[in-house]
Design a protein around this motif. Structure first.
Motif, PDB file in Angstrom:
ATOM      1  N   GLY A 132      23.174 115.361  58.126  1.00  0.00           N
ATOM      2  CA  GLY A 132      22.259 116.175  57.001  1.00  0.00           C
ATOM      3  C   GLY A 132      24.099 117.300  56.143  1.00  0.00           C
ATOM      4  N   TYR A 158      19.590 106.701  54.847  1.00  0.00           N
ATOM      5  CA  TYR A 158      18.908 105.903  55.773  1.00  0.00           C
ATOM      6  C   TYR A 158      17.846 104.957  54.457  1.00  0.00           C
ATOM      7  CZ  TYR A 158      14.480 105.557  58.692  1.00  0.00           C
ATOM      8  OH  TYR A 158      13.785 105.304  59.403  1.00  0.00           O
ATOM      9  N   HIS A 159      17.322 105.559  53.454  1.00  0.00           N
ATOM     10  CA  HIS A 159      16.124 104.368  52.901  1.00  0.00           C
ATOM     11  C   HIS A 159      17.685 103.787  52.611  1.00  0.00           C
ATOM     12  CE1 HIS A 159      13.171 106.876  52.163  1.00  0.00           C
ATOM     13  NE2 HIS A 159      14.123 107.517  51.713  1.00  0.00           N
ATOM     14  N   HIS A 206      21.756 112.705  52.445  1.00  0.00           N
ATOM     15  CA  HIS A 206      21.078 111.252  53.911  1.00  0.00           C
ATOM     16  C   HIS A 206      19.957 110.956  53.742  1.00  0.00           C
ATOM     17  CE1 HIS A 206      19.188 115.619  54.817  1.00  0.00           C
ATOM     18  NE2 HIS A 206      18.717 114.579  56.035  1.00  0.00           N
ATOM     19  N   GLU A 207      18.924 111.697  53.328  1.00  0.00           N
ATOM     20  CA  GLU A 207      18.002 110.932  53.436  1.00  0.00           C
ATOM     21  C   GLU A 207      17.860 109.236  52.476  1.00  0.00           C
ATOM     22  OE1 GLU A 207      15.364 114.347  53.292  1.00  0.00           O
ATOM     23  OE2 GLU A 207      14.948 113.291  52.161  1.00  0.00           O
ATOM     24  N   GLN A 208      18.970 109.703  51.687  1.00  0.00           N
ATOM     25  CA  GLN A 208      19.295 108.436  50.516  1.00  0.00           C
ATOM     26  C   GLN A 208      20.313 107.591  51.321  1.00  0.00           C
ATOM     27  OE1 GLN A 208      20.021 108.745  46.261  1.00  0.00           O
ATOM     28  NE2 GLN A 208      18.668 110.407  45.593  1.00  0.00           N
ATOM     29  N   ASN A 216      19.813 114.779  48.005  1.00  0.00           N
ATOM     30  CA  ASN A 216      19.038 114.427  49.387  1.00  0.00           C
ATOM     31  C   ASN A 216      19.562 113.589  49.996  1.00  0.00           C
ATOM     32  OD1 ASN A 216      17.814 112.412  48.230  1.00  0.00           O
ATOM     33  ND2 ASN A 216      16.530 112.483  48.835  1.00  0.00           N
ATOM     34  N   ARG A 236      17.376 100.797  55.465  1.00  0.00           N
ATOM     35  CA  ARG A 236      15.866 100.362  55.859  1.00  0.00           C
ATOM     36  C   ARG A 236      16.088  99.019  54.759  1.00  0.00           C
ATOM     37  NH1 ARG A 236      10.673 103.867  56.574  1.00  0.00           N
ATOM     38  NH2 ARG A 236       9.939 101.922  56.453  1.00  0.00           N
ATOM     39  N   THR A 268      24.186 116.931  52.689  1.00  0.00           N
ATOM     40  CA  THR A 268      22.766 117.329  51.596  1.00  0.00           C
ATOM     41  C   THR A 268      23.067 118.569  51.151  1.00  0.00           C
ATOM     42  OG1 THR A 268      21.201 115.971  52.991  1.00  0.00           O
ATOM     43  CG2 THR A 268      19.859 117.021  51.674  1.00  0.00           C
ATOM     44  N   LEU A 286      24.602 110.419  59.579  1.00  0.00           N
ATOM     45  CA  LEU A 286      22.480 110.988  59.157  1.00  0.00           C
ATOM     46  C   LEU A 286      23.255 112.474  59.490  1.00  0.00           C
ATOM     47  CD1 LEU A 286      20.312 108.343  59.855  1.00  0.00           C
ATOM     48  CD2 LEU A 286      21.430 108.619  57.488  1.00  0.00           C
ATOM     49  N   LYS A 325      13.813 105.862  44.641  1.00  0.00           N
ATOM     50  CA  LYS A 325      14.240 106.729  46.205  1.00  0.00           C
ATOM     51  C   LYS A 325      15.843 106.537  46.147  1.00  0.00           C
ATOM     52  CE  LYS A 325      11.298 105.971  49.871  1.00  0.00           C
ATOM     53  NZ  LYS A 325      10.040 106.126  49.123  1.00  0.00           N
ATOM     54  N   SER A 335      20.512 110.801  42.638  1.00  0.00           N
ATOM     55  CA  SER A 335      21.978 110.313  43.244  1.00  0.00           C
ATOM     56  C   SER A 335      22.728 110.680  41.401  1.00  0.00           C
ATOM     57  CB  SER A 335      22.342 109.150  44.008  1.00  0.00           C
ATOM     58  OG  SER A 335      22.157 107.931  42.656  1.00  0.00           O
TER      59      SER A 335
END
Ligand code: SF4
Lengths: 194, 463
Positions: free
Chosen positions: B357, B374-375, B370-372, B368, B378, B360, B355, B297, B301
């Motif tokens: 974005g 978010y990951h 903002h997706e990272q 990506n 989690r 990005t 988040l 994921k 970067s």
């Protein structure tokens, strides 16, 4: 196992599935005449463009334009200067140079950059220890954009290459733009055919 | 390692209202300059696609390109070193300097050497290290890390710089004119260029086909550091490789436009081979990069070219200041890089984001981001690294947000619902950085209601 081999082994092991290498186009915008674009870009970066007349006595032109300066170190045959760069033994000897004069191998219209290497500077530090820099440029040597610039053979041949775009600059204090942060206080590109 | 409390740290920055307002304005100005400049390039989006693809290709063939780079550099007469981690990097640099009895080193700005904490390492061993970039020098003299990867002292106002210089360089305490301060630094730094036995830079790019290292600066201090002293060392992260000069063109076109909104840096220099009578070393540094390459994921970067655009556009970064992240890399890029080094220490950082974005969208190599982020949230939740207050607030929010139906019902009950819901979630003491914020006024219609009215063509209700 050496660090080198450990790094290469770890990289090899962790590399994600292969992605292809794209071809890079030259993004030609041949329609635009290079000289006006170069001038606009150079001025935007804080450099100046000078156009001495074709029959001018260059030495006299320099003497008048830089009348306050005493130590003129030249790397070009057209202008003698008060000192020849070929005579310098070590970079530090250039510490007192007020004006350095050289010729660019080529220039880039897109960014207002001039190309210099050890072939043009002889001693690389000449371009940085001097207070002011005057660079001759043949208007026929202007390429359109950076794609053309990096396609030139110079980068692969020279030991040191620089695309210089205007004088040394900083905006590190409150975003106030200041020229002459560390290197040259002014950069002038003079159009002089070879 | 102590856990960084981003919300707590940023509250100090926010309390300095004048600084915060200026910081916000200055960085937003850089973002707008970037927008204007990118709009002058018709192929801007094509360049971003190319940059992303070239980096992904290079990273997925990195071992081969590293070997090609090394072979070329050696053939050029450069001595190549490999460092597994920060400690080995610092040892290599110190060994090179010590073997030549170097007492003074002039340095241009390099985030990698910050990451390795090279300066204190060398200073403890009796080597004087002089940062020569103005912003970096200000930070060195103030004994603070850089707060931004491109403009290290952007969180300081002119009065702060005047104070630092008065204290350390003996400048006029009453003069805070940036021209005066900058000139003072020039005059005081110049003797170091002349006396230093060695110069050092980082590297923005390393070109496999030439074996050259590319350094971009506006002050020309990298060129002074590399071209005046007899010994030159460049430290380069292994992810900085690009295959060809043709690829370099793409990145140079993007870098300064994204960073500062200028077409190019004043100096873009390609160091390929030592000059006559000079010596050149390149240290290739891993320090966690090879490991990150294997993280499904997060490996992209490594495409980052450290332009800082994601920081300039980030509302949280602009309002909280780089130092509040307590890490070498701050802002959105810092949020996704730092937890790989220490998940526990940096577990609050992925929450320093809305988040939205925007990061990005401006990233020149299309990470990506903002997706990272978010990951990472989690992963932190799974590893139970959530700070308690976040956990409590999340649990309460979770009950509502877990079910889209329940969420919609709750905000449809009354027009005023949104005022109650986020107030409870955002402004309670359970969310520290919501304290300084106001939510926008409630729209008359929810997006969901608008969507159902205007866009529902297929006869199905979105769940
Ligand atoms: S993540 Fe993208 S936008 Fe942020 S610093 Fe890196 S390259 Fe620039």
């Amino acid at each position: 196992m050496s660090s080198r081999d450990m790094i290469l082994e770890a990289v090899q092991r962790n590399q994600p599935p292969a992605a292809p290498l794209p071809e890079v186009p030259l993004f030609d915008d041949a329609a635009e005449p290079p000289l006006p674009r170069f001038k606009a870009s150079l001025e935007r970066m804080g450099g100046k463009l000078a156009e001495p007349s074709a029959d001018a006595d260059l030495a006299a032109w320099v003497a008048e334009r830089y009348s306050g300066l005493r130590v003129l170190c030249s790397a070009v045959p057209e202008i003698a200067g008060t000192r020849r760069i070929e005579a310098a033994q070590a970079p530090k000897e250039l510490e007192d140079v007020e004006l350095a004069i050289t010729r660019a191998a080529f220039a880039v219209a897109e960014t207002g950059s001039i190309y210099l290497s050890e072939r043009e500077l002889i001693v690389n530090a000449l371009g940085y220890l001097t207070q002011h820099l005057l660079v001759l440029l043949d208007p026929a040597d202007i390429v359109g954009n950076l794609h053309h610039a990096f396609a030139r053979p110079e980068f692969a041949e020279a030991r040191y290459s620089v695309l210089m775009s205007g004088p040394s600059a900083t905006a590190d204090i409150e975003g106030v733009l200041i020229h002459g942060a560390q290197g040259v206080r002014s950069l002038t590109v003079a159009l002089v055919a070879k | 390692m102590k856990r960084i409390d981003h919300a707590e740290a940023s509250s100090h920055f926010i309390a300095e209202t004048e600084h915060e307002a200026f910081h916000d304005r200055r960085l937003w100005d850089l973002r707008q300059k970037r927008d204007r400049e990118s709009q002058t390039i018709p192929e801007w989006q094509a360049l971003r696609d190319l940059a992303s693809a070239i980096k992904e290709h290079t990273l997925t063939h990195l071992a081969g390109y590293l070997e090609q780079f090394e072979a070329k550099a050696k053939a050029n007469g450069v001595q190549v070193h490999w460092a597994l981690d920060a400690e080995e990097h610092n040892r290599i640099v110190h060994d090179i300097l010590a073997a030549r009895a170097v007492r003074t080193l002039v340095k241009s700005k390099s985030m990698l050497t910050e990451e390795c904490e090279l300066r204190p390492y060398l200073e403890r061993r009796g080597i004087e290290v002089v940062e020569t970039d103005l912003g970096e020098r200000i930070q060195q003299l103030d004994d603070e890390p850089p707060s931004h990867i491109v403009v290290p002292a952007v969180h300081k106002l002119r009065g702060d710089v005047a104070d630092v210089f008065t204290r350390t360089l003996g400048t006029d305490a009453l003069n805070d004119d940036p021209h005066y301060l900058s000139e003072q630094q020039r005059v005081k730094t110049r003797p170091y260029f002349l006396k230093a036995e060695a110069g050092m830079t980082g590297g923005n790019f390393a070109v496999a086909e030439t074996g050259g290292v590319v350094v971009c600066t506006n002050e020309g201090n990298a060129d002074l550091s590399a071209n005046v002293p007899p010994l030159f060392i460049a430290s380069v992260g292994i992810e900085k490789l690009v295959p060809r000069l043709a690829d370099l063109a793409v990145f140079v076109r993007l870098l300064s436009r994204s960073a500062l909104g200028s077409p190019i840096t004043q100096y873009t220099s390609h160091f390929r081979s030592p000059r006559d009578g000079g010596e050149m070393h390149i240290v290739l540094v891993d320090n966690g990069r090879a490991e990150r390459l294997g993280m499904e994921k997060f490996w992209t970067s490594l495409k980052c070219i450290r332009c800082g655009a994601c920081m300039n556009t980030c509302p949280v970064y602009r309002r909280s200041g780089g130092l509040s992240y307590g890490a070498v890399y701050s802002g959105p890029i810092g949020i996704i890089l730092n937890p790989t080094h220490d998940l526990r220490k940096y577990s609050s950082l992925p929450f320093a984001s809305t988040l939205n974005g925007s990061c990005t969208n401006v990233c020149p190599v299309k990470i990506n981001i903002h997706e990272q982020i978010y990951h990472w949230r989690r992963i932190i939740a799974e590893h139970n690294q959530l700070p308690f207050v976040k956990k409590a607030a999340m649990k309460m929010a979770g009950r509502l947000l877990a079910s889209p139906k329940m969420y919609r019902r709750s905000i449809n009950v009354t027009d005023a619902a949104i005022e109650h819901l986020p107030r409870f979630l955002l402004y309670s003491r359970f969310n520290a950085w919501g304290r300084q914020r106001e939510v926008p006024a409630t729209p008359d219609q929810t997006f969901h209601a608008w969507y159902l009215k205007n866009r529902r063509m297929d006869g199905k209700t979105p769940s």
